[in-house]
Design a protein around this motif. Structure first.
Motif, PDB file in Angstrom:
ATOM      1  N   TRP A  19       0.816  -1.210   0.000  1.00 58.71           N
ATOM      2  CA  TRP A  19       0.000   0.000   0.000  1.00 58.71           C
ATOM      3  C   TRP A  19       0.844   1.251   0.000  1.00 58.71           C
ATOM      4  O   TRP A  19       0.529   2.232  -0.674  1.00 58.71           O
ATOM      5  CB  TRP A  19      -0.974  -0.010   1.190  1.00 58.71           C
ATOM      6  CG  TRP A  19      -2.091  -0.965   0.962  1.00 58.71           C
ATOM      7  CD1 TRP A  19      -2.315  -2.139   1.602  1.00 58.71           C
ATOM      8  CD2 TRP A  19      -3.125  -0.846  -0.016  1.00 58.71           C
ATOM      9  NE1 TRP A  19      -3.429  -2.753   1.092  1.00 58.71           N
ATOM     10  CE2 TRP A  19      -3.951  -1.978   0.098  1.00 58.71           C
ATOM     11  CE3 TRP A  19      -3.453   0.106  -0.978  1.00 58.71           C
ATOM     12  CZ2 TRP A  19      -5.067  -2.183  -0.702  1.00 58.71           C
ATOM     13  CZ3 TRP A  19      -4.567  -0.101  -1.780  1.00 58.71           C
ATOM     14  CH2 TRP A  19      -5.353  -1.228  -1.634  1.00 58.71           C
ATOM     15  N   GLN A  20       1.937   1.238   0.756  1.00 59.81           N
ATOM     16  CA  GLN A  20       2.830   2.399   0.791  1.00 59.81           C
ATOM     17  C   GLN A  20       3.376   2.673  -0.608  1.00 59.81           C
ATOM     18  O   GLN A  20       3.376   3.818  -1.072  1.00 59.81           O
ATOM     19  CB  GLN A  20       3.971   2.157   1.781  1.00 59.81           C
ATOM     20  CG  GLN A  20       4.833   3.375   1.998  1.00 59.81           C
ATOM     21  CD  GLN A  20       4.099   4.499   2.703  1.00 59.81           C
ATOM     22  OE1 GLN A  20       3.362   4.266   3.664  1.00 59.81           O
ATOM     23  NE2 GLN A  20       4.271   5.712   2.237  1.00 59.81           N
ATOM     24  N   THR A  21       3.818   1.613  -1.293  1.00 65.28           N
ATOM     25  CA  THR A  21       4.354   1.755  -2.648  1.00 65.28           C
ATOM     26  C   THR A  21       3.283   2.276  -3.600  1.00 65.28           C
ATOM     27  O   THR A  21       3.525   3.173  -4.410  1.00 65.28           O
ATOM     28  CB  THR A  21       4.910   0.404  -3.150  1.00 65.28           C
ATOM     29  OG1 THR A  21       5.922  -0.026  -2.244  1.00 65.28           O
ATOM     30  CG2 THR A  21       5.474   0.520  -4.548  1.00 65.28           C
ATOM     31  N   LYS A  22       2.083   1.715  -3.501  1.00 65.87           N
ATOM     32  CA  LYS A  22       0.987   2.111  -4.390  1.00 65.87           C
ATOM     33  C   LYS A  22       0.628   3.588  -4.193  1.00 65.87           C
ATOM     34  O   LYS A  22       0.475   4.336  -5.157  1.00 65.87           O
ATOM     35  CB  LYS A  22      -0.242   1.240  -4.154  1.00 65.87           C
ATOM     36  CG  LYS A  22      -1.417   1.613  -5.037  1.00 65.87           C
ATOM     37  CD  LYS A  22      -2.430   0.520  -5.057  1.00 65.87           C
ATOM     38  CE  LYS A  22      -3.523   0.784  -6.067  1.00 65.87           C
ATOM     39  NZ  LYS A  22      -3.055   0.974  -7.423  1.00 65.87           N
ATOM     40  N   ILE A  23       0.519   4.009  -2.945  1.00 66.41           N
ATOM     41  CA  ILE A  23       0.126   5.387  -2.667  1.00 66.41           C
ATOM     42  C   ILE A  23       1.234   6.359  -3.062  1.00 66.41           C
ATOM     43  O   ILE A  23       0.959   7.425  -3.618  1.00 66.41           O
ATOM     44  CB  ILE A  23      -0.312   5.530  -1.201  1.00 66.41           C
ATOM     45  CG1 ILE A  23      -1.663   4.789  -1.034  1.00 66.41           C
ATOM     46  CG2 ILE A  23      -0.435   6.978  -0.784  1.00 66.41           C
ATOM     47  CD1 ILE A  23      -2.089   4.525   0.372  1.00 66.41           C
ATOM     48  N   GLU A  24       2.483   5.996  -2.828  1.00 62.31           N
ATOM     49  CA  GLU A  24       3.596   6.845  -3.270  1.00 62.31           C
ATOM     50  C   GLU A  24       3.603   6.976  -4.789  1.00 62.31           C
ATOM     51  O   GLU A  24       3.861   8.055  -5.325  1.00 62.31           O
ATOM     52  CB  GLU A  24       4.933   6.277  -2.782  1.00 62.31           C
ATOM     53  CG  GLU A  24       5.162   6.503  -1.304  1.00 62.31           C
ATOM     54  CD  GLU A  24       6.401   5.801  -0.772  1.00 62.31           C
ATOM     55  OE1 GLU A  24       7.174   5.232  -1.576  1.00 62.31           O
ATOM     56  OE2 GLU A  24       6.589   5.813   0.458  1.00 62.31           O
ATOM     57  N   ARG A  25       3.301   5.884  -5.477  1.00 57.02           N
ATOM     58  CA  ARG A  25       3.234   5.931  -6.944  1.00 57.02           C
ATOM     59  C   ARG A  25       2.085   6.841  -7.385  1.00 57.02           C
ATOM     60  O   ARG A  25       2.229   7.637  -8.314  1.00 57.02           O
ATOM     61  CB  ARG A  25       3.075   4.516  -7.506  1.00 57.02           C
ATOM     62  CG  ARG A  25       3.176   4.437  -9.015  1.00 57.02           C
ATOM     63  CD  ARG A  25       3.187   3.006  -9.532  1.00 57.02           C
ATOM     64  NE  ARG A  25       2.055   2.230  -9.056  1.00 57.02           N
ATOM     65  CZ  ARG A  25       2.161   1.108  -8.321  1.00 57.02           C
ATOM     66  NH1 ARG A  25       3.333   0.636  -7.983  1.00 57.02           N
ATOM     67  NH2 ARG A  25       1.077   0.458  -7.935  1.00 57.02           N
ATOM     68  N   ASN A  26       0.939   6.747  -6.713  1.00 55.70           N
ATOM     69  CA  ASN A  26      -0.192   7.625  -7.036  1.00 55.70           C
ATOM     70  C   ASN A  26       0.177   9.094  -6.849  1.00 55.70           C
ATOM     71  O   ASN A  26      -0.170   9.936  -7.673  1.00 55.70           O
ATOM     72  CB  ASN A  26      -1.406   7.293  -6.164  1.00 55.70           C
ATOM     73  CG  ASN A  26      -2.063   5.986  -6.539  1.00 55.70           C
ATOM     74  OD1 ASN A  26      -1.749   5.378  -7.560  1.00 55.70           O
ATOM     75  ND2 ASN A  26      -2.962   5.514  -5.690  1.00 55.70           N
ATOM     76  N   ARG A  27       0.903   9.396  -5.777  1.00 52.48           N
ATOM     77  CA  ARG A  27       1.330  10.779  -5.524  1.00 52.48           C
ATOM     78  C   ARG A  27       2.278  11.268  -6.616  1.00 52.48           C
ATOM     79  O   ARG A  27       2.195  12.426  -7.050  1.00 52.48           O
ATOM     80  CB  ARG A  27       2.011  10.889  -4.171  1.00 52.48           C
ATOM     81  CG  ARG A  27       1.066  10.827  -3.000  1.00 52.48           C
ATOM     82  CD  ARG A  27       1.843  10.885  -1.712  1.00 52.48           C
ATOM     83  NE  ARG A  27       0.970  11.041  -0.559  1.00 52.48           N
ATOM     84  CZ  ARG A  27       1.389  10.926   0.685  1.00 52.48           C
ATOM     85  NH1 ARG A  27       2.656  10.680   0.952  1.00 52.48           N
ATOM     86  NH2 ARG A  27       0.549  11.073   1.686  1.00 52.48           N
ATOM     87  N   ALA A  28       3.175  10.391  -7.039  1.00 49.65           N
ATOM     88  CA  ALA A  28       4.117  10.763  -8.102  1.00 49.65           C
ATOM     89  C   ALA A  28       3.374  11.023  -9.409  1.00 49.65           C
ATOM     90  O   ALA A  28       3.679  11.988 -10.127  1.00 49.65           O
ATOM     91  CB  ALA A  28       5.162   9.663  -8.297  1.00 49.65           C
TER      92      ALA A  28
END
Length: 150
Positions: free
Chosen positions: A86-95
């Motif tokens: 989830w951390q990776t997914k949300i960071e990717r969404n922010r990027a």
């Protein structure tokens, strides 16, 4: 669950999550329409396929869900399971959000973001205030708008 559920099945599970016509987006669209604004939806020819496009005002309005976009508010809580995923997914969404906003601005569009917490939950603002702020911004020449819950 991640170990016992194949990736293809997890992908289908995620496919049930709406990318457009979300409740916050529908509330915004109805409010802006009632305020007299006419707009286009989800223009594929623009970076990020913005939720609401107002060509006459050279502006786009994005309705961001607080969970999916990792907003720092009471509506966002990182799940306790599969935290790395989830951390990776949300960071990717922010990027992707940052890249999309930059691309829209580079094309000359003004970008407004209305966060889900401004429309629901304990931090929500009166809908008239949200639509009023959008209206004021659209009629101005300010390049950005961000509306978040109180």
């Amino acid at each position: 669950m991640a170990d016992i559920v194949p990736a293809a099945v997890r992908s289908r599970m995620m496919s049930g999550i709406r990318a457009k016509d979300t409740k916050p987006e529908l509330v915004l669209r109805k409010g802006l329409h009632n305020a007299g604004f006419r707009f286009r939806l989800h223009r594929r020819d623009l970076p990020g396929t913005p939720d609401i496009v107002l060509p006459g005002y050279n502006a786009v309005v994005l309705a961001h869900g607080c969970f999916w976009h990792g907003h720092d508010c009471p509506l966002f809580k990182l799940p306790s399971t599969r935290q790395e995923f989830w951390q990776t997914k949300i960071e990717r969404n922010r990027a992707v959000d940052a890249k999309t906003t930059a691309a829209l601005k580079e094309l000359g569009w003004r970008v407004g973001v209305v966060w889900e917490c401004a429309l629901k939950g304990r931090t929500r603002l009166p809908l008239d205030d949200v639509i009023g702020a959008c209206t004021k911004w659209l009629r101005s020449d300010r390049p950005e708008l961000e509306i978040r819950g109180k």
